[in-house]
Design a protein around this motif. Sequence first.
Motif, PDB file in Angstrom:
ATOM      1  N   THR A  13       0.815  -1.208   0.000  1.00  0.00           N
ATOM      2  CA  THR A  13       0.000   0.000   0.000  1.00  0.00           C
ATOM      3  C   THR A  13       0.851   1.261   0.000  1.00  0.00           C
ATOM      4  OG1 THR A  13      -0.166  -0.101   2.405  1.00  0.00           O
ATOM      5  CG2 THR A  13      -1.985  -1.041   1.116  1.00  0.00           C
ATOM      6  N   ILE A  46      -1.102  -1.583  -6.907  1.00  0.00           N
ATOM      7  CA  ILE A  46      -2.513  -1.373  -6.617  1.00  0.00           C
ATOM      8  C   ILE A  46      -3.192  -0.485  -7.660  1.00  0.00           C
ATOM      9  CG2 ILE A  46      -2.068   0.531  -5.065  1.00  0.00           C
ATOM     10  CD1 ILE A  46      -4.423  -0.513  -3.409  1.00  0.00           C
ATOM     11  N   GLU A  47      -2.470   0.510  -8.181  1.00  0.00           N
ATOM     12  CA  GLU A  47      -3.061   1.385  -9.194  1.00  0.00           C
ATOM     13  C   GLU A  47      -3.311   0.633 -10.493  1.00  0.00           C
ATOM     14  OE1 GLU A  47      -0.307   4.583  -9.404  1.00  0.00           O
ATOM     15  OE2 GLU A  47      -0.902   5.408  -7.466  1.00  0.00           O
ATOM     16  N   ALA A  94      -6.301  -1.654  -9.884  1.00  0.00           N
ATOM     17  CA  ALA A  94      -7.554  -0.902  -9.810  1.00  0.00           C
ATOM     18  C   ALA A  94      -8.035  -0.525 -11.210  1.00  0.00           C
ATOM     19  CB  ALA A  94      -7.379   0.345  -8.947  1.00  0.00           C
ATOM     20  N   ASP A  95      -7.103  -0.165 -12.088  1.00  0.00           N
ATOM     21  CA  ASP A  95      -7.481   0.129 -13.472  1.00  0.00           C
ATOM     22  C   ASP A  95      -8.006  -1.123 -14.170  1.00  0.00           C
ATOM     23  OD1 ASP A  95      -6.754   2.740 -13.179  1.00  0.00           O
ATOM     24  OD2 ASP A  95      -4.769   2.479 -14.083  1.00  0.00           O
ATOM     25  N   ALA A 138     -12.075  -0.673 -10.661  1.00  0.00           N
ATOM     26  CA  ALA A 138     -12.544  -0.395  -9.303  1.00  0.00           C
ATOM     27  C   ALA A 138     -12.567   1.094  -9.009  1.00  0.00           C
ATOM     28  CB  ALA A 138     -11.656  -1.108  -8.288  1.00  0.00           C
ATOM     29  N   LYS A 188     -10.963   3.993  -7.740  1.00  0.00           N
ATOM     30  CA  LYS A 188      -9.797   4.386  -6.955  1.00  0.00           C
ATOM     31  C   LYS A 188      -9.179   3.169  -6.287  1.00  0.00           C
ATOM     32  CE  LYS A 188     -11.393   9.034  -6.071  1.00  0.00           C
ATOM     33  NZ  LYS A 188     -11.627  10.070  -5.088  1.00  0.00           N
ATOM     34  N   SER A 189      -7.940   3.311  -5.896  1.00  0.00           N
ATOM     35  CA  SER A 189      -7.240   2.194  -5.271  1.00  0.00           C
ATOM     36  C   SER A 189      -7.822   1.857  -3.900  1.00  0.00           C
ATOM     37  CB  SER A 189      -5.750   2.497  -5.156  1.00  0.00           C
ATOM     38  OG  SER A 189      -5.543   3.687  -4.438  1.00  0.00           O
ATOM     39  N   GLU A 233     -10.946   1.714  -3.140  1.00  0.00           N
ATOM     40  CA  GLU A 233     -12.061   0.800  -3.364  1.00  0.00           C
ATOM     41  C   GLU A 233     -11.560  -0.627  -3.545  1.00  0.00           C
ATOM     42  OE1 GLU A 233     -14.417   2.199  -6.603  1.00  0.00           O
ATOM     43  OE2 GLU A 233     -14.637   4.191  -5.733  1.00  0.00           O
ATOM     44  N   ALA A 234     -10.428  -0.768  -4.221  1.00  0.00           N
ATOM     45  CA  ALA A 234      -9.850  -2.102  -4.401  1.00  0.00           C
ATOM     46  C   ALA A 234      -9.366  -2.671  -3.075  1.00  0.00           C
ATOM     47  CB  ALA A 234      -8.702  -2.046  -5.403  1.00  0.00           C
ATOM     48  N   TRP A 248     -14.114  -9.924  -3.870  1.00  0.00           N
ATOM     49  CA  TRP A 248     -12.839  -9.796  -4.569  1.00  0.00           C
ATOM     50  C   TRP A 248     -12.743 -10.815  -5.699  1.00  0.00           C
ATOM     51  CZ3 TRP A 248      -9.458  -6.309  -5.419  1.00  0.00           C
ATOM     52  CH2 TRP A 248      -8.180  -6.616  -5.840  1.00  0.00           C
TER      53      TRP A 248
END
Length: 106
Positions: free
Chosen positions: A52, A69-70, A73-74, A78, A80-81, A83-84, A94
């Motif tokens: 993170t 994470i970015e 998320a893309d 999702a 924003k990160s 939300e993931a 998940w």
Amino acid sequence: MLRISWTAKKTNDTVLEEAHTTRLLISKIRKRQATFFGHVMRREKLENLVTTGMLEGKRSRGKQREKLIEGLADWLKAGKSLEAIEATKDRKKWRTMIANAVKQGT
């Protein structure tokens, strides 16, 4: 397998069309990354802090690397990160997010 000469000037896309297949490697890699990320985020240990980016210290100079994470998320759409990260707490949610992303093939 298809008896295509190495001197033949064919693109990878045309060879894939002749073989009646698609590229699967990227989606397999993303799926494995997502399952590993979910596993790490459900644990409250050092790996969680590292993925993170919540560690203390200075950022390195230059262009910053894309965070795992970015990218996920893309891929999972999702938004924003955060939300993931919240979605990883619920394992069923998940897994359905991962399954939907794999079906879309992005």
